[in-house]
Design a protein around this motif. Structure first.
Motif, short mmCIF file in Angstrom:
data_model
loop_
_atom_site.label_atom_id
_atom_site.label_comp_id
_atom_site.label_asym_id
_atom_site.label_seq_id
_atom_site.Cartn_x
_atom_site.Cartn_y
_atom_site.Cartn_z
N LEU A 42 0.82 -1.21 0.00
CA LEU A 42 0.00 0.00 0.00
C LEU A 42 0.86 1.25 0.00
O LEU A 42 0.59 2.21 -0.73
N SER A 43 1.90 1.26 0.80
CA SER A 43 2.76 2.43 0.87
C SER A 43 3.53 2.64 -0.43
O SER A 43 3.69 3.77 -0.90
N CYS A 44 4.01 1.56 -1.01
CA CYS A 44 4.77 1.68 -2.26
C CYS A 44 3.91 2.24 -3.38
O CYS A 44 4.32 3.17 -4.10
N PHE A 45 2.72 1.70 -3.53
CA PHE A 45 1.84 2.19 -4.59
C PHE A 45 1.29 3.58 -4.28
O PHE A 45 1.03 4.38 -5.18
N ALA A 46 1.11 3.88 -2.99
CA ALA A 46 0.64 5.22 -2.62
C ALA A 46 1.70 6.27 -2.94
O ALA A 46 1.37 7.39 -3.35
N LEU A 47 2.97 5.92 -2.75
CA LEU A 47 4.03 6.85 -3.12
C LEU A 47 4.01 7.12 -4.62
O LEU A 47 4.21 8.26 -5.07
N LEU A 48 3.75 6.08 -5.41
CA LEU A 48 3.70 6.26 -6.86
C LEU A 48 2.50 7.10 -7.28
O LEU A 48 2.64 8.07 -8.04
N THR A 49 1.31 6.75 -6.79
CA THR A 49 0.12 7.50 -7.19
C THR A 49 0.14 8.92 -6.64
O THR A 49 -0.29 9.86 -7.31
N GLY A 50 0.66 9.08 -5.41
CA GLY A 50 0.76 10.43 -4.85
C GLY A 50 1.71 11.30 -5.66
O GLY A 50 1.43 12.48 -5.90
N THR A 51 2.83 10.72 -6.08
CA THR A 51 3.77 11.46 -6.93
C THR A 51 3.12 11.85 -8.24
O THR A 51 3.28 12.99 -8.73
N MET A 52 2.36 10.95 -8.83
CA MET A 52 1.71 11.25 -10.10
C MET A 52 0.66 12.35 -9.95
O MET A 52 0.55 13.24 -10.82
#
Length: 409
Positions: free
Chosen positions: A341-351
């Motif tokens: 969850l944290s890994c994908f949240a970092l990606l989507t948040g960056t986007m």
């Protein structure tokens, strides 16, 4: 004997519905607020900027909370149902017609923030399933490939619906937009309900330890830098297409190019024997398509350039999601804790933050592009080229090899 859909097929249906909701709001909301409700351009921009910034930060906050809880697989399956149903309801509320003659900024902002809140829960959970549901790395890559196929097709459906919403007379009001939201809501429910009942498979992992384990930031940092450069600078060109003379057709062509990207990406990786070589080719195509589009003002050429640009951007996006899924799985195996969850949240948040930054750049270059200013055109091509080079350099950085689990680098 009743044949039950596989978890991967249910996951694909969930991602299809999720992308419908995001793409429709992303493409239509600004137009709806300004052209249908009469909200000023300045207030429209402020509302979109505030809601996107809020959404990106919420992704990170939710992921930080979720990672402290046990049984993330079951949690993600439950949250995608709760968030999906909330997303459907809040989207309908967002496009519901108002009775006031002058639209009020605050109620619209509250409705937008409600949608972003529900969608953040839906999005974080659904993205985490990309690596939580698969049983091994090979199956995880199939999940990523499945996502890469259904997301562009979903966007293509919304790009087609854009002709209906944007092309209707002002007297139509929110009728078509609200109807589309209701249809999307039905599809979200149809996918989320059976997916929430999926039995979680066993995960191949090392012995779990209660000690806190840091996120794999060194491995994720190149991916996040590439996502920021790609979304902010390279994606800027795609945000200009709706404002062109044949904006709906160009947007449709761009999304159509995204549909063929997974197939083309696989073929090119095999032909070039290198993912980096494929990325380099896509970088050249992204920059070249923008340059030709600006230099040769012809509708057929513009449509071809939009399709090429969409293919290039989607191919790089496929690598971003694949790298994130691989890093998250390796971290779970070696670190003893699931932080998907944290890994994908970092990606989507960056986007999402990058989309906000790209929207600010759009406001700077749009007047010059519409006026045919040569300096602005050169600046746009330069920005796309810089973004492509930064993204290529970041993704060419190798992922740290696994220590002893036999995973491929």
């Amino acid at each position: 004997m009743n044949a039950q859909p596989s978890p991967r097929h249910l996951y694909a249906a969930g991602h299809f519905a999720r992308t419908l909701a995001w793409s429709f709001v992303d493409l239509v909301l600004g137009y709806y607020l300004h052209a249908r409700l009469g909200l000023s351009a300045a207030h429209t921009g402020q509302l979109l900027a505030i809601s996107l910034a809020y959404s990106s930060l919420l992704d990170l906050l939710l992921a930080a909370v979720f990672t402290r809880l046990r049984n993330q697989q079951r949690l993600a399956l439950r949250l995608q149902l709760i968030g999906g149903l909330g997303t459907a309801a809040s989207a309908c509320l967002l496009f519901s017609p108002g009775n006031a003659t002058e639209p009020a900024f605050l109620p619209l902002l509250v409705a937008s923030l409600l949608f972003r809140t529900c969608y953040a829960v839906y999005d974080v959970a659904q993205n985490a399933l990309t690596s939580l549901l698969p049983r091994d790395e090979d199956e995880a890559m199939r999940y990523v490939s499945t996502r890469a196929v259904v997301v562009p097709i979903s966007k293509l459906c919304i790009a087609s619906a854009l002709f209906v919403v944007v092309g209707t007379p002002a007297s139509q009001g929110s009728g078509n937009a609200l109807l589309i939201c209701m249809v999307i809501g039905v599809l979200i429910a149809a996918a989320a309900l059976p997916l929430a009942c999926v039995a979680t498979p066993p995960r191949p992992s090392a012995t779990r330890t209660p000690a806190a384990v840091a996120l794999p930031l060194p491995a994720l940092l190149p991916v996040l830098l590439a996502a920021a450069a790609e979304t902010t600078l390279v994606g800027l060109a795609g945000r200009l297409f709706p404002f062109a003379e044949h904006g709906a057709a160009l947007t449709f062509a761009m999304v159509a190019g995204m549909v063929v990207a997974p197939w083309l990406c696989l073929r090119l990786r095999t032909t070039l024997h290198s993912e980096t070589g494929m990325l380099a080719l896509m970088s050249v195509l992204a920059v070249g398509a923008v340059g030709v589009y600006l230099a040769l003002p012809s509708t057929p050429i513009a449509i071809a350039c939009a399709a090429t640009h969409g293919t290039a951007v989607a191919s790089v996006g496929l690598v971003l999601w694949r790298r994130t899924a691989l890093i998250a799985r390796r971290h779970a195996i070696h670190g003893g804790r699931d932080d998907d969850l944290s890994c994908f949240a970092l990606l989507t948040g960056t986007m999402k933050l990058s989309i906000a930054a790209s929207s600010l750049l759009l406001g700077e270059v749009l007047p010059g592009i519409q006026a045919g200013d040569l300096d602005t055109s050169v600046a746009l091509v330069s920005l796309v080229a810089i973004g492509s080079l930064l993204s290529l350099a970041a993704l060419a950085w190798p992922i740290p090899p696994a220590r002893s689990d036999g995973l491929r680098p």
